[in-house]
Design a protein around this motif. Sequence first.
Motif, PDB file in Angstrom:
ATOM      1  N   GLY A 102       3.290   5.899  -6.055  1.00  0.00           N
ATOM      2  CA  GLY A 102       3.398   5.645  -7.607  1.00  0.00           C
ATOM      3  C   GLY A 102       4.143   4.624  -8.076  1.00  0.00           C
ATOM      4  O   GLY A 102       4.822   4.858  -8.660  1.00  0.00           O
ATOM      5  N   LEU A 103       4.823   3.946  -7.390  1.00  0.00           N
ATOM      6  CA  LEU A 103       5.623   2.610  -7.136  1.00  0.00           C
ATOM      7  C   LEU A 103       4.776   1.584  -7.445  1.00  0.00           C
ATOM      8  O   LEU A 103       3.639   1.003  -7.045  1.00  0.00           O
ATOM      9  N   THR A 104       5.223   0.223  -7.926  1.00  0.00           N
ATOM     10  CA  THR A 104       4.567  -0.847  -8.978  1.00  0.00           C
ATOM     11  C   THR A 104       5.240  -2.036  -7.537  1.00  0.00           C
ATOM     12  O   THR A 104       6.241  -2.554  -7.321  1.00  0.00           O
TER      13      THR A 104
ATOM     14  N   ALA B  87       0.747  -1.177   0.156  1.00  0.00           N
ATOM     15  CA  ALA B  87       0.061  -0.149   0.196  1.00  0.00           C
ATOM     16  C   ALA B  87       1.053   1.145   0.161  1.00  0.00           C
ATOM     17  O   ALA B  87       0.651   2.103  -0.589  1.00  0.00           O
ATOM     18  N   GLU B  88       1.983   1.401   0.800  1.00  0.00           N
ATOM     19  CA  GLU B  88       2.793   2.361   0.885  1.00  0.00           C
ATOM     20  C   GLU B  88       3.655   2.328  -0.635  1.00  0.00           C
ATOM     21  O   GLU B  88       4.072   3.987  -1.306  1.00  0.00           O
TER      22      GLU B  88
ATOM     23  N   LEU C 158      12.747   4.381  -1.362  1.00  0.00           N
ATOM     24  CA  LEU C 158      12.826   4.209  -2.676  1.00  0.00           C
ATOM     25  C   LEU C 158      11.771   5.056  -3.287  1.00  0.00           C
ATOM     26  O   LEU C 158      12.692   4.871  -4.715  1.00  0.00           O
ATOM     27  N   ALA C 159      11.293   5.843  -3.320  1.00  0.00           N
ATOM     28  CA  ALA C 159      11.281   7.123  -4.232  1.00  0.00           C
ATOM     29  C   ALA C 159      11.697   7.533  -3.908  1.00  0.00           C
ATOM     30  O   ALA C 159      10.811   9.001  -5.482  1.00  0.00           O
ATOM     31  N   GLY C 160      12.181   8.323  -3.433  1.00  0.00           N
ATOM     32  CA  GLY C 160      13.759   9.043  -3.859  1.00  0.00           C
ATOM     33  C   GLY C 160      12.991   9.853  -2.721  1.00  0.00           C
ATOM     34  O   GLY C 160      14.117  11.119  -2.410  1.00  0.00           O
TER      35      GLY C 160
END
Length: 457
Positions: free
Chosen positions: A27-29, A21-22, A390-392
């Motif tokens: 916007g990650l897969t 969910a996070e 991971l999303a930066g």
Amino acid sequence: MVNDLPVVVVGAGPIGLAAAAELRERGLTPLVFERGDTAGAAIAQWNHVRTFSRWSELIAPAARRLLDVTGWAAPNADTYPTGQEWVRDYLAPLAAALGDDVQLGVEVSGVARRGRDRIVDAGRDSEPLSVHLRRADGSEDRVLADAIIDASGTWTTPNPLGGEGLPALGESTARVIEYRVPDLDDATVRARYAGKHTVIAGSGHSALTAIITLAGLAEQEPRTRLSWVLRRGEVDSAFGGGDADQLPARGALGLRAKAAVEAGLLHVVTGFRTAAIEPTQDGTVVLVSDTGQRLEGVDRVVALTGFRPDLSWLSEVRLALDPVLQAPVELAPLIDPNVHSCGTVYPHGVKELSHPEPGVFLAGMKSYGRAPTFLAMTGYEQVRSIAAALAGDHEAAGRVELVLPETGVCGGAGVFDSTAEEATGGCCGGGPSEPQELALSTPVAIQDLGLTAASTR
């Protein structure tokens, strides 16, 4: 995340689905692999047990936001779910909301850097991770991933009865041992214990739950005998904080177990480290300690001595693990039961959970290695931080977004209890000082203090 590859999440339990969910919110897969045939497959194995955490403490924030848009009806925040209810009313709807991002019946059998074993340096920062899969039909496959979050837990690797961390002599062939809290609502299971001599081994919340459950049976079936075996030298610290506990249901658990002991429903044996299990001609077994003490005429053993991580399928990635706890080296000092004091586990995230292998994270109970108790709210904070990194969004990854109560009472508040029986540090003296956060980890019953209700439903 530097490309369009998915982030693989291992395990569709509470922490794994929260991670998905996070990641989706960022916007990650996510791509979740669960070897069981349902979300929360491990929890489904203790359907009959009620948590001592309220619903408000068992739902991840990102998961709630995802579920809210589906028209999901949230359970009463102030009630305590059973394992069955946790799966049915939360985990199953959450997995459904994640759709094809969750694949059931798929076991992750190994992880490596593409085209490289663990000794090759070149390309470790640029090549994707290669995740090997074994599907329910026996077929094998692999997928490439930008990162992997191992939230597979420790439920499938319980600690042995043996007091040295290895199975006691004869343990592997003994057919009388159960490593889970028995479900006495099942008539077949109940018949195994009624009128028999059962030894309960362990001092954590799972052991207390088994004590309460079997004490109720002993009241109803007078020929039922119970012995409680502890490795530690005294019993009082195992009962927790009682009325002083800020989590009332957890305190009630210890009080009920103490009442069962004081009522004479159990014979308590302290300082007993099992070294061997000897069969006898009458079908019972004898437990033998490392000092030669013998506990005879035992029909059943319920061994609840904790859990440990399965690291075998991670052998080709580079992990930095504490040599004692088998937890990430940055996290281990925060959770070490030998030195940790009650109520002082600091919420942590990507910094403490990172390894030399880029993009590899252990989260949830597995991140705690052999430390005593892991808690759900802590796991939700872990995966929030990992997803942000991971999303930066490194600012969010380093920010603490969880406030935890300090109860000042030893004894964990959750669902997967590791029961480090002989840790010596902490505020209780002689017992494990377990994190005092909102609960998730040890399956526990929360009935009133009367000993007449054997069911844990």
